[in-house]
Design a protein around this motif. Structure first.
Motif, PDB file in Angstrom:
ATOM      1  N   LEU A  10     -82.019 -88.415  23.422  1.00 20.20           N
ATOM      2  CA  LEU A  10     -83.426 -88.555  23.779  1.00 20.20           C
ATOM      3  C   LEU A  10     -84.014 -87.227  24.230  1.00 20.20           C
ATOM      4  CD1 LEU A  10     -83.145 -91.760  26.014  1.00 20.20           C
ATOM      5  CD2 LEU A  10     -83.852 -91.644  23.615  1.00 20.20           C
ATOM      6  N   ILE A  11     -85.293 -87.015  23.916  1.00 21.27           N
ATOM      7  CA  ILE A  11     -86.051 -85.919  24.492  1.00 21.27           C
ATOM      8  C   ILE A  11     -86.890 -86.517  25.612  1.00 21.27           C
ATOM      9  CG2 ILE A  11     -87.863 -84.200  24.122  1.00 21.27           C
ATOM     10  CD1 ILE A  11     -86.985 -84.056  21.214  1.00 21.27           C
ATOM     11  N   VAL A  12     -86.880 -85.868  26.753  1.00 23.72           N
ATOM     12  CA  VAL A  12     -87.647 -86.309  27.919  1.00 23.72           C
ATOM     13  C   VAL A  12     -88.736 -85.259  28.133  1.00 23.72           C
ATOM     14  CG1 VAL A  12     -87.507 -87.052  30.322  1.00 23.72           C
ATOM     15  CG2 VAL A  12     -85.475 -87.191  28.858  1.00 23.72           C
ATOM     16  N   ARG A  43     -88.216 -76.534  33.139  1.00 22.75           N
ATOM     17  CA  ARG A  43     -87.884 -77.786  33.835  1.00 22.75           C
ATOM     18  C   ARG A  43     -88.845 -78.918  33.499  1.00 22.75           C
ATOM     19  NH1 ARG A  43     -83.818 -77.118  37.228  1.00 22.75           N
ATOM     20  NH2 ARG A  43     -83.324 -75.046  37.981  1.00 22.75           N
ATOM     21  N   THR A  44     -89.620 -78.779  32.446  1.00 21.65           N
ATOM     22  CA  THR A  44     -90.583 -79.816  32.085  1.00 21.65           C
ATOM     23  C   THR A  44     -90.159 -80.629  30.870  1.00 21.65           C
ATOM     24  OG1 THR A  44     -91.865 -78.258  30.756  1.00 21.65           O
ATOM     25  CG2 THR A  44     -92.523 -78.538  33.069  1.00 21.65           C
ATOM     26  N   VAL A  45     -89.074 -80.222  30.210  1.00 22.08           N
ATOM     27  CA  VAL A  45     -88.555 -80.912  29.037  1.00 22.08           C
ATOM     28  C   VAL A  45     -87.027 -80.903  29.124  1.00 22.08           C
ATOM     29  CG1 VAL A  45     -88.406 -80.918  26.522  1.00 22.08           C
ATOM     30  CG2 VAL A  45     -90.485 -80.129  27.623  1.00 22.08           C
ATOM     31  N   GLU A  76     -88.724 -89.691  23.655  1.00 20.00           N
ATOM     32  CA  GLU A  76     -88.725 -89.868  22.204  1.00 20.00           C
ATOM     33  C   GLU A  76     -87.327 -89.584  21.701  1.00 20.00           C
ATOM     34  OE1 GLU A  76     -90.108 -86.216  19.582  1.00 20.00           O
ATOM     35  OE2 GLU A  76     -91.622 -86.669  21.078  1.00 20.00           O
ATOM     36  N   TRP A  77     -87.042 -90.111  20.520  1.00 22.00           N
ATOM     37  CA  TRP A  77     -85.735 -89.871  19.919  1.00 22.00           C
ATOM     38  C   TRP A  77     -85.694 -88.435  19.408  1.00 22.00           C
ATOM     39  CZ3 TRP A  77     -82.057 -93.122  21.015  1.00 22.00           C
ATOM     40  CH2 TRP A  77     -82.405 -94.419  21.377  1.00 22.00           C
ATOM     41  N   ALA A  78     -84.627 -87.737  19.749  1.00 17.92           N
ATOM     42  CA  ALA A  78     -84.477 -86.338  19.360  1.00 17.92           C
ATOM     43  C   ALA A  78     -84.187 -86.219  17.866  1.00 17.92           C
ATOM     44  CB  ALA A  78     -83.330 -85.704  20.147  1.00 17.92           C
ATOM     45  N   PRO A  79     -84.528 -85.083  17.264  1.00 18.83           N
ATOM     46  CA  PRO A  79     -84.110 -84.859  15.879  1.00 18.83           C
ATOM     47  C   PRO A  79     -82.597 -84.960  15.765  1.00 18.83           C
ATOM     48  CG  PRO A  79     -85.702 -83.214  16.559  1.00 18.83           C
ATOM     49  CD  PRO A  79     -85.326 -83.989  17.791  1.00 18.83           C
ATOM     50  N   ALA A  80     -82.136 -85.436  14.629  1.00 16.56           N
ATOM     51  CA  ALA A  80     -80.703 -85.668  14.433  1.00 16.56           C
ATOM     52  C   ALA A  80     -79.877 -84.404  14.618  1.00 16.56           C
ATOM     53  CB  ALA A  80     -80.452 -86.270  13.056  1.00 16.56           C
ATOM     54  N   ASP A  81     -80.454 -83.233  14.371  1.00 18.48           N
ATOM     55  CA  ASP A  81     -79.677 -81.997  14.448  1.00 18.48           C
ATOM     56  C   ASP A  81     -79.869 -81.222  15.748  1.00 18.48           C
ATOM     57  OD1 ASP A  81     -82.256 -81.162  14.070  1.00 18.48           O
ATOM     58  OD2 ASP A  81     -81.780 -79.713  12.499  1.00 18.48           O
TER      59      ASP A  81
END
Length: 131
Positions: A10-12, A43-45, A76-81
């Motif tokens: 996941l991307i936060v 520190r924001t992502v 959101e779902w992170a890119p697969a790579d």
């Protein structure tokens, strides 16, 4: 363009600037063991990879738009790579990422890209898309 998405990472986004890795570790480990956690220098992502896809799904379901330090969590779902197989780290799979050390030199757009550099690339790409 559609980008293949990971099923365990996941991307936060839009985290408060005073967020720490421990804050995120304590929050996300409730959904399952964490493989890797990478917090951007701003520190924001952050990027959080779970040991099992089911743990990532549980975290997404439990935490998307929930309040965290007075702001909603954007996931959101992170890119697969976002993390490649050539990177090995030494996480103990209990959520302790303090000993995680990616291998390889930072090279843009190669399999040897370190997670921190890949995260910076993702942030830059996202900013360019938003114009």
């Amino acid at each position: 363009r559609d980008v293949p998405r990971s099923d365990d990472t996941l991307i936060v986004k839009h985290l408060p600037a005073n967020t720490t890795e421990k804050d995120l570790q304590d929050l996300f480990v409730k959904s399952g063991p964490i493989m890797r956690l990478c917090l951007a220098p701003s520190r924001t992502v952050a990027v959080v990879q779970f040991v099992q896809p089911s743990h990532a799904r549980a975290a997404f379901k439990a935490l998307a738009y929930k309040r965290f330090k007075q702001v909603p969590l954007y996931l959101e779902w992170a890119p697969a790579d976002v993390f490649t197989d050539s990177q090995q780290d030494h996480t103990n799979h209990q959520g302790d990422t303090s000993s995680a050390k990616p291998n390889g030199k930072a090279k843009e757009d190669t399999k040897d890209t370190q997670p921190e550099d890949k995260l910076k690339q993702l942030i830059d790409r996202d900013r360019r898309r938003r114009g």
